[in-house]
Design a protein around this motif. Structure first.
Motif, PDB file in Angstrom:
ATOM      1  N   GLU A  66     -30.947  10.806  -4.199  1.00 20.91           N
ATOM      2  CA  GLU A  66     -30.057  10.985  -5.343  1.00 20.91           C
ATOM      3  C   GLU A  66     -28.807  10.128  -5.189  1.00 20.91           C
ATOM      4  OE1 GLU A  66     -29.428  14.657  -7.460  1.00 20.91           O
ATOM      5  OE2 GLU A  66     -30.520  15.723  -5.875  1.00 20.91           O
ATOM      6  N   LYS A  67     -28.318   9.638  -6.309  1.00 19.21           N
ATOM      7  CA  LYS A  67     -27.084   8.859  -6.286  1.00 19.21           C
ATOM      8  C   LYS A  67     -25.945   9.705  -6.840  1.00 19.21           C
ATOM      9  CE  LYS A  67     -24.735   4.782  -8.119  1.00 19.21           C
ATOM     10  NZ  LYS A  67     -24.806   3.614  -9.027  1.00 19.21           N
ATOM     11  N   ILE A  68     -24.847   9.730  -6.113  1.00 19.48           N
ATOM     12  CA  ILE A  68     -23.652  10.457  -6.522  1.00 19.48           C
ATOM     13  C   ILE A  68     -22.535   9.455  -6.745  1.00 19.48           C
ATOM     14  CG2 ILE A  68     -22.119  12.387  -6.005  1.00 19.48           C
ATOM     15  CD1 ILE A  68     -25.110  13.109  -5.894  1.00 19.48           C
ATOM     16  N   ALA A  69     -21.880   9.531  -7.894  1.00 22.83           N
ATOM     17  CA  ALA A  69     -20.706   8.701  -8.159  1.00 22.83           C
ATOM     18  C   ALA A  69     -19.461   9.554  -7.941  1.00 22.83           C
ATOM     19  CB  ALA A  69     -20.734   8.159  -9.588  1.00 22.83           C
ATOM     20  N   VAL A  70     -18.612   9.142  -7.007  1.00 24.61           N
ATOM     21  CA  VAL A  70     -17.349   9.832  -6.758  1.00 24.61           C
ATOM     22  C   VAL A  70     -16.242   8.948  -7.312  1.00 24.61           C
ATOM     23  CG1 VAL A  70     -15.775  10.770  -5.024  1.00 24.61           C
ATOM     24  CG2 VAL A  70     -18.255  10.978  -4.705  1.00 24.61           C
ATOM     25  N   LEU A  71     -15.513   9.460  -8.288  1.00 23.62           N
ATOM     26  CA  LEU A  71     -14.491   8.668  -8.969  1.00 23.62           C
ATOM     27  C   LEU A  71     -13.114   9.049  -8.439  1.00 23.62           C
ATOM     28  CD1 LEU A  71     -15.890   8.896 -12.626  1.00 23.62           C
ATOM     29  CD2 LEU A  71     -16.622   7.424 -10.726  1.00 23.62           C
ATOM     30  N   GLY A  72     -12.525   8.149  -7.675  1.00 22.81           N
ATOM     31  CA  GLY A  72     -11.214   8.390  -7.086  1.00 22.81           C
ATOM     32  C   GLY A  72     -11.269   8.247  -5.580  1.00 22.81           C
ATOM     33  N   ALA A  73     -10.585   7.243  -5.044  1.00 22.70           N
ATOM     34  CA  ALA A  73     -10.634   6.961  -3.602  1.00 22.70           C
ATOM     35  C   ALA A  73      -9.328   7.326  -2.911  1.00 22.70           C
ATOM     36  CB  ALA A  73     -10.972   5.488  -3.361  1.00 22.70           C
ATOM     37  N   GLY A  74      -8.735   8.444  -3.338  1.00 23.68           N
ATOM     38  CA  GLY A  74      -7.631   9.017  -2.593  1.00 23.68           C
ATOM     39  C   GLY A  74      -8.176   9.760  -1.383  1.00 23.68           C
ATOM     40  N   SER A  75      -7.373  10.597  -0.765  1.00 20.64           N
ATOM     41  CA  SER A  75      -7.813  11.286   0.449  1.00 20.64           C
ATOM     42  C   SER A  75      -8.985  12.229   0.181  1.00 20.64           C
ATOM     43  CB  SER A  75      -6.640  12.046   1.076  1.00 20.64           C
ATOM     44  OG  SER A  75      -6.065  12.948   0.156  1.00 20.64           O
ATOM     45  N   TRP A  76      -8.883  13.047  -0.859  1.00 19.71           N
ATOM     46  CA  TRP A  76      -9.922  14.044  -1.134  1.00 19.71           C
ATOM     47  C   TRP A  76     -11.209  13.383  -1.636  1.00 19.71           C
ATOM     48  CZ3 TRP A  76     -11.704  17.941   0.797  1.00 19.71           C
ATOM     49  CH2 TRP A  76     -12.275  19.036   0.152  1.00 19.71           C
ATOM     50  N   GLN A  81     -26.857  12.270   3.675  1.00 11.83           N
ATOM     51  CA  GLN A  81     -27.962  11.345   3.398  1.00 11.83           C
ATOM     52  C   GLN A  81     -28.203  11.129   1.911  1.00 11.83           C
ATOM     53  OE1 GLN A  81     -31.251  12.908   5.768  1.00 11.83           O
ATOM     54  NE2 GLN A  81     -30.494  11.820   7.564  1.00 11.83           N
ATOM     55  N   LEU A  82     -27.114  11.126   1.150  1.00  6.09           N
ATOM     56  CA  LEU A  82     -27.174  10.806  -0.270  1.00  6.09           C
ATOM     57  C   LEU A  82     -26.599   9.415  -0.492  1.00  6.09           C
ATOM     58  CD1 LEU A  82     -25.845  14.246  -1.513  1.00  6.09           C
ATOM     59  CD2 LEU A  82     -28.182  13.417  -1.821  1.00  6.09           C
ATOM     60  N   GLU A  83     -27.060   8.748  -1.541  1.00  7.59           N
ATOM     61  CA  GLU A  83     -26.492   7.462  -1.915  1.00  7.59           C
ATOM     62  C   GLU A  83     -25.199   7.725  -2.681  1.00  7.59           C
ATOM     63  OE1 GLU A  83     -27.383   3.612  -4.822  1.00  7.59           O
ATOM     64  OE2 GLU A  83     -28.959   5.106  -4.486  1.00  7.59           O
ATOM     65  N   VAL A  84     -24.093   7.174  -2.215  1.00  5.86           N
ATOM     66  CA  VAL A  84     -22.793   7.462  -2.821  1.00  5.86           C
ATOM     67  C   VAL A  84     -22.100   6.168  -3.224  1.00  5.86           C
ATOM     68  CG1 VAL A  84     -20.525   8.541  -2.510  1.00  5.86           C
ATOM     69  CG2 VAL A  84     -22.555   9.557  -1.435  1.00  5.86           C
ATOM     70  N   ALA A  85     -21.613   6.147  -4.457  1.00  8.08           N
ATOM     71  CA  ALA A  85     -20.763   5.051  -4.929  1.00  8.08           C
ATOM     72  C   ALA A  85     -19.364   5.616  -5.119  1.00  8.08           C
ATOM     73  CB  ALA A  85     -21.290   4.485  -6.245  1.00  8.08           C
ATOM     74  N   LEU A  86     -18.409   5.134  -4.338  1.00  9.25           N
ATOM     75  CA  LEU A  86     -17.020   5.592  -4.415  1.00  9.25           C
ATOM     76  C   LEU A  86     -16.237   4.604  -5.269  1.00  9.25           C
ATOM     77  CD1 LEU A  86     -14.674   7.426  -3.538  1.00  9.25           C
ATOM     78  CD2 LEU A  86     -14.496   6.048  -1.447  1.00  9.25           C
ATOM     79  N   TRP A  87     -15.825   5.059  -6.450  1.00  4.31           N
ATOM     80  CA  TRP A  87     -15.093   4.174  -7.364  1.00  4.31           C
ATOM     81  C   TRP A  87     -13.595   4.285  -7.141  1.00  4.31           C
ATOM     82  CZ3 TRP A  87     -11.558   5.502 -11.288  1.00  4.31           C
ATOM     83  CH2 TRP A  87     -11.115   4.411 -12.063  1.00  4.31           C
TER      84      TRP A  87
END
Length: 349
Positions: free
Chosen positions: A3-13, A25-31
């Motif tokens: 599964e691909k997870i998009a995390v929007l926001g590259a602050g600390s949290w 073990q998930l595919e993550v795109a950190l925007w």
């Protein structure tokens, strides 16, 4: 297929949650909206401004391309400041196709200035109906710095549809990070937002040199105010004795990792608010939330003397010691007088 997870926001949290999901073990795109962060995260595997000396998983991928981040994502997690949610969600809304239907989740803790809306309400107002599942709220007692060191952490995943909350729960859980489900989205979001206001007060008391008795008094009566307003807005009172209520209040009012506590502590030591915010380098959600809470309390005719005192300090320049004296001089009342009927509806937790 992973599964691909998009995390929007590259602050600390956002960075810590993205790293945790990658470890799971998930595919993550950190925007990130800051392109300069991308090579640091992808090549050096660090995010020094927000998480000094923390090493990120090498498989975590950052990007400044929002379309690329959300493409084929099964979950889109918003971890940007509350008052940036509408702007980012507006951009995301144009990228959702009719077949994707990702789960929309957020880990923000505040109320929107002006509209006084909860974050899930902002998302629902902006995103096209029928093209997503949720929203799911992730909240509870958590500091990014502690999760980064794998400190045992428990949070709540709340959604009107419990099945959607359970899907998010399964993605995050591991040997140091545990989520419980809840269907009281209103209560979870108000607990998350309002505790930041009380935490500013807790920090201010510490800065002035008050001790544990005072801290306990503030947190206990602060929780009463949070419950009072939350119930008026439709929350289940039981939610406020859970992770996103008293749990989050405890950690935010007692930890130097809390930006709200640190801001209050600096105010208690005599610094002015503009100086405090400039030195913080990160958003202090409780400052804007204090204004919204003040407006909501007036609108709902809800008695919130502590929150109002903090508003007076932040926005009217009232001396902290003066508002403390005024609070202590108030007419006596029964501890059980919440000003609302606390009808208990059991949550599925």
């Amino acid at each position: 297929m992973t599964e691909k997870i998009a995390v929007l926001g590259a602050g600390s949290w956002g960075t810590v949650l993205a790293n945790l999901l990658t470890e799971n073990q998930l595919e993550v795109a950190l925007w990130t909206h800051k392109p300069a962060q991308v090579p640091e995260i992808n090549e050096q595997h660090t995010n020094q401004h927000y998480l000094p000396d923390f090493k990120l998983h090498e498989a975590l991928h950052a990007t400044a391309d929002l379309a690329a981040a959300v493409k084929d994502a099964t979950v889109i997690l918003f971890v940007v400041p509350t008052n940036a949610i509408r702007s980012v969600a507006t951009q995301v809304s144009a990228l959702l196709d009719e077949t994707q239907r990702p789960i929309i989740a957020h880990a923000a803790k505040g109320l929107e200035l002006g509209t006084k809306l909860r974050v899930s309400q902002v998302l629902e107002a902006v995103l096209p109906a029928g093209r997503y599942q949720g929203p799911v709220v992730i909240s509870g007692p958590s500091h990014a710095e502690d999760v980064a060191t794998r400190d045992i952490t428990t949070l709540t995943a709340a959604a009107a549809d419990e099945a959607v909350a359970k899907k998010v729960q399964q993605l995050f859980m591991n040997d140091y990070f545990r989520l419980y489900t809840n269907t009281d989205v209103i209560g979870v979001e108000y607990g998350a937002a309002l505790k930041n206001v009380i935490a500013i007060g807790a920090g201010a008391l510490h800065g002035l040199g008050y001790g544990d008795n005072t801290k306990a008094a503030l947190m206990t009566r602060g929780l009463a105010e949070i419950t009072r307003l939350g119930v008026k807005m439709g929350a289940n009172p039981m939610t406020f004795i859970g992770l996103s209520g008293v749990g989050d209040l405890i950690v935010t009012c007692t930890s130097v990792h809390s930006r709200n506590w640190r801001a209050g502590n600096a105010l208690g030591q005599g610094q002015k608010l503009p100086e405090v915010l400039a030195n913080m380098g990160m958003v202090v959600e409780g400052v804007s939330t204090a204004k919204v809470v003040h407006e909501l309390a007036e609108q709902q005719q809800c008695e919130m003397p502590i929150s109002n005192a903090i508003y007076q300090v932040l926005y009217q320049g009232a001396p902290i010691k003066t508002v403390i004296t005024d609070l202590m001089a108030r007419e006596g009342k029964a501890e059980s007088d919440f000003g609302v009927t606390l009808q208990v509806v059991p949550n599925k937790v």
